[in-house]
Design an enzyme around this catalytic site. Structure first.
Site, PDB file in Angstrom:
ATOM      1  N   ASP A 121     -82.451  19.397  16.682  1.00  0.00           N
ATOM      2  CA  ASP A 121     -83.590  18.943  17.485  1.00  0.00           C
ATOM      3  C   ASP A 121     -84.908  19.398  16.868  1.00  0.00           C
ATOM      4  OD1 ASP A 121     -81.898  17.785  19.313  1.00  0.00           O
ATOM      5  OD2 ASP A 121     -82.144  19.307  20.853  1.00  0.00           O
ATOM      6  N   SER A 132     -78.506  12.793  20.174  1.00  0.00           N
ATOM      7  CA  SER A 132     -79.227  14.059  20.017  1.00  0.00           C
ATOM      8  C   SER A 132     -80.265  13.964  18.917  1.00  0.00           C
ATOM      9  CB  SER A 132     -78.254  15.183  19.621  1.00  0.00           C
ATOM     10  OG  SER A 132     -77.435  15.546  20.686  1.00  0.00           O
ATOM     11  N   GLU A 191     -77.173  22.024  18.025  1.00  0.00           N
ATOM     12  CA  GLU A 191     -78.037  21.128  18.769  1.00  0.00           C
ATOM     13  C   GLU A 191     -79.495  21.554  18.670  1.00  0.00           C
ATOM     14  OE1 GLU A 191     -77.297  18.134  20.700  1.00  0.00           O
ATOM     15  OE2 GLU A 191     -79.400  18.250  20.100  1.00  0.00           O
TER      16      GLU A 191
END
Length: 442
Positions: free
Chosen positions: A149, A353, A145
């Site tokens: 990002d 995400s 994640e």
């Protein structure tokens, strides 16, 4: 979102294996003062190379739907702004993450070198002195994640600074992890870390129904309101990856049997970002449809915000005085994602995400263009949607839906104008950002 990313990645891995077999081949500004002019003229663009990289690396190269930073910027009208020097320079994007990634700098250096981007300016801050809690033993998932990002923000706004604000407590469902995240949000205000905060996480509203949860969300609401209105922060939140419903248990193993939304996307002081599927056309260019996993619907906790009262009467009948999610969207399908690099491996970014940090990168560029933080942009976006400029500023997504067939929960179709799967649509940044700045300056 992180909790569902691994599930989608398993399906994607199978898809990539089949594709490769068939092909034979082997994812702050710190309160600048306002300027008198509506747009700031940048300096000469600072880029590492002039030749665009249009093919994904390694085993992803044969996957026709894999995107590079350059092709992703082309999809959303960002490349022309980059070419003019609007790269997010002087801005800071803050990412709220659990655990972070110990290899984030080395991985992003490799990512940048591969795609001809300048080195990323990354700062990692771990300010909380609390015991580590990882009930699902999912640190690798949080590494994924954090990495996607960072690399998506860097792809869109390659000269923006990225601050990773790390919690030692996982965010799961219900209020687990939310008090610690709230402390991080307060830390942003206290230390003036930046004016853009991207949140690729969420808790199902089905797990936030008791008094303790409502008390926690009331604290969040007051804090986000203060950040948006007094500190001019733009908050961006993933709308979820389970379509029209979400999980009902703390372990994220049982989907609910009714529609719902996720917090913090459902909070009205932030921009909720849904998901689409981006596909290349044989004739060139790209087309989009709603991604089936895009979280969207109506909050059972937060009331209809003033800015959504601008939506047409037929939409108001659906809203029924409830906060509608999402506000906007961008590519989130893991089968059509950006190539990203983690510990020697290339994967494709997916889930909302991916769409939330993409919008964070856009806001970094917009703040640079404006010469000041735009802050709470939701009212301006919905006002823009009532003008003739809407069709030039947004790609209005009108195909697809977010029905969750696994849980047998009927979702919502993407239709003309706002809908509870793609919101107002996806950005055409070269048109959208100047119009957004104009409205905010009015």
């Amino acid at each position: 979102m992180k909790k569902e990313f691994l599930r989608y990645w398993c399906s994607l891995s199978l898809l990539l294996t089949l594709l490769l077999a068939a092909c034979g081949g082997g994812g702050g500004d710190n309160g600048e003062q306002p300027t008198k002019q509506p747009l700031v003229t940048p300096t000469v663009p600072q880029t590492a190379t002039t030749e665009p990289v249009t093919s994904c690396p390694a085993r992803l190269k044969e996957v026709r739907t894999c995107l590079t930073p350059y092709t992703l910027r082309q999809v959303y009208g960002v490349q022309s702004l980059i070419d003019k020097g609007y790269t997010g320079k002087g801005q800071t994007v803050v990412l709220i993450e659990s655990f972070g990634s110990p290899t984030i700098k080395e991985d992003t250096d490799a990512f940048s070198k591969t795609f001809g981007l300048p080195p990323a300016d990354i700062e990692v801050i771990s300010p909380l002195n609390v015991p580590e809690k990882d009930p699902h033993n999912d640190k690798y998932g949080w590494m994924q994640e954090t990495t996607l990002d960072v690399q998506i923000v860097h792809s869109i706004a390659p000269e923006a600074k990225i601050v990773i604000l790390v919690s030692p407590v996982a965010e799961t469902q219900g209020t687990f992890g939310l008090p610690e995240y709230r402390q991080l949000e307060q830390y942003i205000l206290d230390h003036k870390l930046g004016n853009i905060v991207s949140q690729s996480w969420g808790a199902s509203e089905l797990t936030l129904q008791d008094k303790a949860a409502r008390d926690e969300l009331n604290k969040w609401d007051a804090l986000l309101k203060k950040g948006a209105l007094e500190h001019h922060i733009t908050y961006l939140s993933s709308s979820g990856d389970s379509g029209a419903t979400d999980y009902i248990d703390q372990e994220s193993t049982r989907l609910g049997d009714k529609p719902t939304t996720v917090f913090s996307a459902s909070n009205p002081w932030g921009l909720a970002v849904g998901g689409t599927t981006v596909l290349p056309k044989k004739s060139g260019g790209y087309t989009e449809r709603a991604w089936n996993g895009s979280g969207g619907g109506f909050s059972s906790i937060f009331a209809l915000p003033e800015y959504q009262k601008k939506l047409p009467a037929q939409v108001q009948q659906m809203l029924q005085n409830r906060r509608g999610v999402p506000d906007v969207s961008a590519n989130a399908d893991p089968a059509t994602g950006l190539a990203y690099y983690l510990k020697g491996n290339w994967s494709m970014a997916g889930g909302t995400s991916a769409s939330a940090p993409l919008w964070a990168g856009l806001i970094a560029i917009a703040n640079q263009m404006a010469g000041k933080p735009l802050g709470f942009i939701n009212p301006a976006l919905y006002q823009l949607a009532t003008t003739p400029a809407y069709n030039q500023c947004f790609h209005d997504i009108t195909t697809g839906d977010n029905t969750n067939r696994e849980a047998d929960v009927e979702g919502y179709p993407a239709v003309q104008g706002w809908d509870p799967v793609t919101g107002l649509g996806t950005p055409n940044a070269e048109k959208l950002l100047p119009e957004l700045i104009k409205i905010q300056h009015a």
